[in-house]
Design a protein around this motif. Structure first.
Motif, PDB file in Angstrom:
ATOM      1  N   PHE A   3       3.754  11.357  -6.831  1.00  0.00           N
ATOM      2  CA  PHE A   3       3.879  10.449  -5.688  1.00  0.00           C
ATOM      3  C   PHE A   3       4.443   9.097  -6.120  1.00  0.00           C
ATOM      4  N   GLN A   4       4.058   8.628  -7.303  1.00  0.00           N
ATOM      5  CA  GLN A   4       4.572   7.336  -7.757  1.00  0.00           C
ATOM      6  C   GLN A   4       6.057   7.428  -8.091  1.00  0.00           C
ATOM      7  N   VAL A   5       6.490   8.578  -8.588  1.00  0.00           N
ATOM      8  CA  VAL A   5       7.926   8.784  -8.820  1.00  0.00           C
ATOM      9  C   VAL A   5       8.690   8.681  -7.501  1.00  0.00           C
ATOM     10  N   ILE A   6       8.157   9.307  -6.470  1.00  0.00           N
ATOM     11  CA  ILE A   6       8.807   9.246  -5.151  1.00  0.00           C
ATOM     12  C   ILE A   6       8.803   7.821  -4.623  1.00  0.00           C
ATOM     13  N   ALA A   7       7.731   7.065  -4.906  1.00  0.00           N
ATOM     14  CA  ALA A   7       7.696   5.654  -4.503  1.00  0.00           C
ATOM     15  C   ALA A   7       8.779   4.857  -5.220  1.00  0.00           C
ATOM     16  N   CYS A   8       9.033   5.180  -6.488  1.00  0.00           N
ATOM     17  CA  CYS A   8      10.119   4.520  -7.230  1.00  0.00           C
ATOM     18  C   CYS A   8      11.478   4.836  -6.609  1.00  0.00           C
ATOM     19  N   ARG A  24       0.833  -1.203   0.000  1.00  0.00           N
ATOM     20  CA  ARG A  24       0.000   0.000   0.000  1.00  0.00           C
ATOM     21  C   ARG A  24       0.865   1.248   0.000  1.00  0.00           C
ATOM     22  N   ARG A  25       1.957   1.209   0.756  1.00  0.00           N
ATOM     23  CA  ARG A  25       2.825   2.387   0.849  1.00  0.00           C
ATOM     24  C   ARG A  25       3.423   2.740  -0.502  1.00  0.00           C
TER      25      ARG A  25
END
Length: 1213
Positions: free
Chosen positions: A440-445, A303-304
């Motif tokens: 946000f997905q870039v930061i998750a990557c 989820r994170r």
């Protein structure tokens, strides 16, 4: 560099450049009027304006927000548009202003992009004028010398065209150059940004005039030059997103097949799953776990990372997931001839193809035929896939039993592939995407790339962050929006309703923590840099976020709040570790109040929420430890301020709740539980040390009665005693950033049951070098290194592997040794009391009997004069008991030998020291003879090794020394003892093997071995001389009736050796050869000299020399031990201060207390071993400094001639 130049221009904008940039300056010059001047005027202000504007435009290229803000103060949008629309200004002078407009107002994330594009679209005269310029330039080029024009274009392909060089010439070639400069460096980039900013509008109402201009520009493709073709293709790609049109001319086929295949298969998936994933999978209020992925379960981690849990998406992840073998083959080190093969393997990986798709989406190299919404969703899903394939490796790590080695096999190879293929630049390009979900997905990557402390990823991301502060700016914006929005929502709603927490903020906080992990000072300072941020810095924002959550949210009703609070706490830990300025900022941001609030929340209930709360409370205590670190001269004042605001009673109550919590004890090992509890005790001990009082005085006298009730006092005392036993501290010298050295204390947990054995301590203290204080500490590091090897071996031994039986045997060594000891004594008692000769033996009471049965005689013709008793009589029950006990004895002996060699395998050296020493002397002699040395070098095909042999040091054991050799003999005796019980007598030395007296004797014999060997050899030579003389002169004095033989020199030698050493040679041999000889004084005189010389040399000197050598060696060893004991009793081993200094200044028992608490040598060793056991990014500032010193074999961290107790004002109280 862009920020620095922008700052310089801003600083000089009010004085040196005020007449050009400051409109309020009385000397301000109108820019339009200045630009209208002729080139012949040679106005320096004109050149200065053009160059300064061009410099500012260069600074705004990219994502330098600071430069953009500076530019906005000098040039408004209307100013730039007026210059651009003015047809009286020469077109080449407009170039810096076009670049500035493009980078600051048009191709930007600001709201001005839409307004700028609208203004450009509405000015039809602007497009008409530029169309005429393009058409005129094309005609001029067609009618000019094409070869010269092409050469000029080729030269200017790779560098920027100079404005100044084009100023003063006015011919046809210069005019073409000016026009080309304006078109390709100004107009086409402006068109690209114009199309990109107008994606939401239709083609007909905005791009009609621009389309006519594009058609004119496409004619320049006839130049067939890479520089021109690139510009046209870039323009066509940006234009095709808005107005799709088949491009037939000058279209490159870069990545055509790869992009098409990915586009076709992927677009179908996006169309089917878009609604599902955007609405269901990325839940903003999903529960997550602590910062970093170490403390959260797999579901929370998924989820994170914003990864959809839908089975369809999981199948897609499996489709793009490479096998472990393929990743290892692609990432393993290759030789020069294998590099090409390795590149092909990397390109064939599915992850590489996924990155190719992402790169295509970012650069827009080929029209994908998708609408804007599909393009964004395709990019978002690609990023989720990248996170998903890395997460699948993390999932395998989490699911495996041996987690320490698994990340290298499952996660690190994939991370390396992604980093090598340039994923970080792609992610930075997407940071400013207008779609927040993509951001946000870039930061998750970035998060998955940094998993498990990946230093390579960390350094790459940091290097990009230092060049481009966009990541820091995005993080700051997200945190600021979160805090602002949360505050507004809280004010708008009633106090009963809980505020909504966007749990995606935890991803941002995790990235902050990962980038600062390992005390990366540049990034830590950037989080505080006031020049980057207008108001509050990132570290302020994180502190405010934590304070808001603690004060406003009920954790039991909102688990997301715990997640964000944990991530914020971890981020603060990493930002403040070793950075005193950040610690000051955090303290001013009221972080102590947040810590009090976290510790004040009750986590005693048994549920999952309280387990997460326990982890948060442990992190808050770790943060408080970081803030209390003494790493600066002003750390004491900061600690005093923290102590005033910190609630000690709350911490004490929380420690007691931990102690009584069944949930915590069930989930943690005993060691980890005590370490977590010890962290709270260390905080109390730090505060007490800053106040120069004992921790018992601080806590027990004031807070125990206040916190604990009568019925809890007993358990509280047990908790306090456990914490006291587990907590340790040492004093170290810490070198601050200003190169000054600070005496401070380091606190660490130490298992009281993991102490060294008394034997190890005695060996270290006795053999460590003590000539100077520095030599002692240098040698201590070497002994510590050896102890670490021993400690690592013990850990491997203690780990329950596949051989559980062998593990059990190693763990029961004490019981096994006791059993072996008792069995050895018992078996020898049987031999001692139960063995007796049989009635058939030939010798009874010294009389020769039963000769016929043994076919022997008792006269001198017999070859032997004794009869061995191989099979004595014993009771009937003896032999079965003997065989059973002997077999058990053999089994225990085998285990004893195996365990000894296994435990000491890193200490045992298979070499013969005395042989090495002899060979060293031999080689040294050979080297002095050059001819022989050169000859031997040629024969041996290389130089002769010429190293000095080193004796056994630091617990080293020679394989041929007494301890290992006797254990092998013991095993042999045990094997033979099954056959004949006599051999078991050789095992009786085993009970004394570890005795200190026996070890002392063996050590004395080893040290005296060479001297004793010389004495023995000299005695043998002397006896040999006497044997020769006796054979030549007095062989008739030897009587065979008395068993004195001298028929040859060998017999004389053996006889003299036996008789001379056991008795005296003079008393053994008669003065007269026989009774037939008459008494003669001359015989007596000769024998006196003969006998006395032998008696003095052999009996008196020889034997007494052996005794003297041994006594001298024992005396030397005793003196050394006394000297060591005296040094230990009267001088501190660590600081080398003498005892009287402590006694005079601090009282009678101060020295012993100093040795036990402050400068305990064993605590220093445990401290170093503790640092080496931690992950390389888990150290605080003091620990990291000490560990680096140990790696460099430096002793600068030891407090030589310094002690905290001697520097305290009230040490005597």
């Amino acid at each position: 560099m862009q920020e620095y130049i922008s700052k310089l221009i801003y600083d000089y904008s009010t004085d040196v450049l005020g007449h050009l940039l400051d409109k309020e300056n009385p000397l301000y010059i109108n820019k339009i009027e200045l630009l209208k001047k002729n080139d012949n005027d040679n106005d320096p202000n004109l050149y200065l304006l053009l160059n300064i504007t061009d410099l500012i435009a260069s600074c705004t290229t990219g994502h330098c927000h600071y430069a953009e803000s500076v530019c906005c103060q000098f040039y408004t949008l209307d100013d730039l548009l007026n210059i651009l629309f003015n047809q009286k200004i020469a077109i080449h002078r407009k170039l810096p202003f076009i670049r500035l407009l493009n980078s600051t107002y048009l191709a930007t994330e600001r709201d001005s992009g839409e307004a700028c594009a609208t203004a450009l679209a509405e000015n039809r005269q602007f497009w008409k004028f530029n169309k005429e310029i393009v058409s005129e330039t094309y005609k001029l080029w067609k009618n000019s010398d094409k070869i010269t024009a092409e050469q000029n274009l080729r030269k200017r392909n790779n560098f920027y065209w100079s404005i100044t060089l084009l100023m003063h010439t006015d011919n046809l070639a210069t005019k073409i150059d000016k026009n080309f400069l304006y078109i390709f460096e100004g107009l086409i980039p402006l068109l690209i940004a114009f199309y990109s900013s107008g994606r939401s509008k239709s083609c007909s109402d905005r791009f009609t005039e621009a389309e006519e201009l594009v058609q004119e520009l496409k004619k320049f493709a006839d130049f067939n030059l890479p520089f021109v073709t690139e510009k046209i293709i870039a323009l066509e790609n940006s234009r095709s997103i808005i107005c799709p049109e088949p491009i037939h001319d000058h279209q490159t086929d870069v990545n055509d097949s790869q992009t098409s295949s990915h586009s076709d298969s992927f677009q179908t998936f996006v169309e089917k799953c878009y609604n599902t994933y955007t609405n269901k999978s990325v839940t903003r209020n999903s529960p997550m776990q602590s910062s970093g992925f170490g403390g959260c379960d797999l579901e929370d981690m998924q989820r994170r990372l914003l990864i959809p849990s839908d089975p369809v998406f999981q199948k897609l992840i499996d489709k793009f997931k490479d096998s472990e073998n393929h990743l290892k083959k692609a990432t393993k080190k290759s030789s020069a001839h294998e590099i090409q093969t390795k590149d092909l393997k990397v390109k064939s990986l599915k992850a590489t193809k996924l990155l190719l798709l992402l790169q295509t989406l970012i650069q827009k190299q080929k029209p994908l035929g998708l609408r804007k919404i599909d393009l964004e969703n395709m990019t978002l899903t690609t990023l989720k896939l990248i996170c998903g394939i890395v997460y699948s490796g993390i999932k395998e790590v989490k699911s495996s039993k041996h987690q320490e080695k698994q990340p290298k096999d499952f996660v690190a190879p994939l991370q390396k592939i992604l980093l090598d293929q340039g994923i970080v630049p792609m992610l930075f390009d997407l940071l400013h995407h207008p779609n927040v979900d993509i951001t946000f997905q870039v930061i998750a990557c970035l998060n998955v790339l940094l998993y498990f402390g990946n230093e390579e990823a960390q350094q790459i991301i940091i290097s990009f962050t230092q060049k481009d502060r966009s990541l820091i700016m995005i993080v700051h914006q997200i945190l600021r929006k979160f805090y602002t929005k949360a505050s507004i929502v809280q004010k708008a709603k009633s106090s009963k309703n809980q505020p909504i927490i966007d749990s995606r903020v935890a991803i941002v906080l995790d990235v902050i923590a990962s980038l600062c992990d390992g005390q990366q000072k540049d990034i830590q300072d950037a989080m505080r840099d006031e020049q980057i941020f207008d108001e509050s810095s990132i570290i302020n924002q994180v502190s405010f976020v934590l304070l808001y959550i603690i004060n406003s949210v009920n954790f039991e009703k909102n688990e997301d709040a715990i997640v964000v609070a944990q991530s914020a706490t971890h981020a603060l830990i990493e930002m403040c570790a070793g950075n005193y300025k950040n610690q000051i900022v955090v303290f001013k941001a009221q972080v102590v109040i947040s810590i009090n609030g976290i510790l004040g929340k009750d986590s005693s209930a048994v549920n999952e929420v309280n387990w997460k709360l326990y982890e948060l409370q442990c992190s808050s205590m770790e943060l408080l430890e970081i803030l209390l670190e003494e790493i600066d001269e002003n750390s004491l004042s900061l600690a005093s301020c923290i102590a005033k605001h910190f609630e000690i009673s709350t911490l004490l109550q929380r420690m007691f709740n931990f102690w009584e919590s069944a949930l915590i004890r069930s989930r943690l090992s005993n060691e980890q539980f005590n370490k977590d509890l010890c962290r709270g005790y260390s905080i109390l001990r730090r505060i007490a040390d800053f106040k120069e009082i004992s921790v018992d005085t601080l806590v027990r006298k004031k807070y125990f009665k206040e916190v604990f009730k009568d019925n809890n006092t007993t358990e509280a005392e047990k908790m306090w005693k456990s914490c006291t036993n587990w907590s340790s501290r040492v004093e170290i010298i810490y070198q601050m950033q200003n190169q000054k050295k600070l005496l401070t204390r380091a606190y660490f947990p130490c298992d009281p049951h993991a102490d060294f054995s008394a034997k190890e301590k005695e060996i270290l203290l006795l053999h460590i070098k003590r000539r100077t204080p520095q030599e002692k500490l240098i040698d201590l590091l070497k002994w510590t290194k050896e102890l670490k090897l021993s400690n690592d071996q013990k850990k491997k031994t203690n780990e329950k592997g596949k051989l559980k039986l062998f593990y059990w045997i190693l763990q029961t060594s004490t019981i096994r040794n006791i059993c072996l000891f008792l069995l050895t004594i018992l078996l020898n008692i049987f031999v001692f009391f139960l063995k007796s000769p049989s009635n058939d033996d030939v010798h009874i009471n010294g009389v020769c009997k039963n000769i016929e049965a043994n076919n022997e005689t008792c006269d001198n013709t017999s070859s032997i004069y004794f009869q061995p008793i191989f099979d004595p009589e014993a009771p009937e029950w003896y032999y079965p008991v003997h065989y059973i006990l002997s077999a058990l004895h053999l089994v225990l002996a085998i285990f004893m030998v195996i365990c000894y060699f296994y435990k000491n395998k890193h200490r045992i050296h298979f070499r013969i020291f005395w042989f090495k020493k002899i060979m060293y002397k031999y080689k040294k002699g050979v080297k002095r003879r050059k001819l022989l040395y050169n000859f031997l070098n040629k024969v041996s095909c290389g130089k002769i090794y010429f190293g000095r042999p080193e004796p056994a040091e630091y617990y080293q054991i020679f394989a041929l020394s007494f301890q290992p050799m006797y254990r092998i003999l013991f095993l042999i005796f045990s094997i033979l003892g099954i056959w004949k019980g006599y051999f078991l007598c050789g095992c009786m030395i085993y009970p004394f093997l570890g005795n200190s007296v026996i070890l002392h004797i063996i050590q004395a014999l080893k040290k005296s071995a060479f001297q004793l060997l010389i004495i023995f050899a000299l005695g043998i030579v002397f006896i040999y001389i006497y044997a020769v003389a006796s054979f030549a002169l007095i062989s008739n004095y030897f009587s065979e009736e008395k068993d004195e033989f001298c028929n040859n020199v060998f017999q004389c030698f053996v006889t003299i050796l036996r008789v001379g050493l056991l008795n005296t040679l003079g008393s053994a041999l008669d003065v007269r050869p026989s009774e037939e000889y008459q008494p003669n004084f001359s015989l007596v005189g000769g024998r006196v000299i003969y006998d006395l010389v032998f008696f003095i040399v052999v009996t008196i000197l020889g034997l007494n020399l052996v005794i003297v050598i041994l006594i001298d060696r024992f005396s030397e060893m005793r003196q050394k031990k006394d000297k060591v004991n005296e040094d230990n009793e009267n001088r501190c081993f660590i600081c080398s201060n003498e005892k009287y200094k402590f006694d005079e200044q601090c009282g009678g028992k101060a020295f012993q207390k100093h040795l036990d608490d402050d400068h305990n040598i064993w605590k220093y060793i445990h401290f170093i071993l503790y640092l080496q056991s931690l992950h390389h990014n888990d150290h605080n500032a003091l620990e990291k400094y000490v560990l680096q010193q140990v790696k460099d074999e430096s002793i600068d961290f030891f407090p030589i001639l310094r002690a905290k107790v001697l520097e305290l004002k009230n040490c005597g109280q």
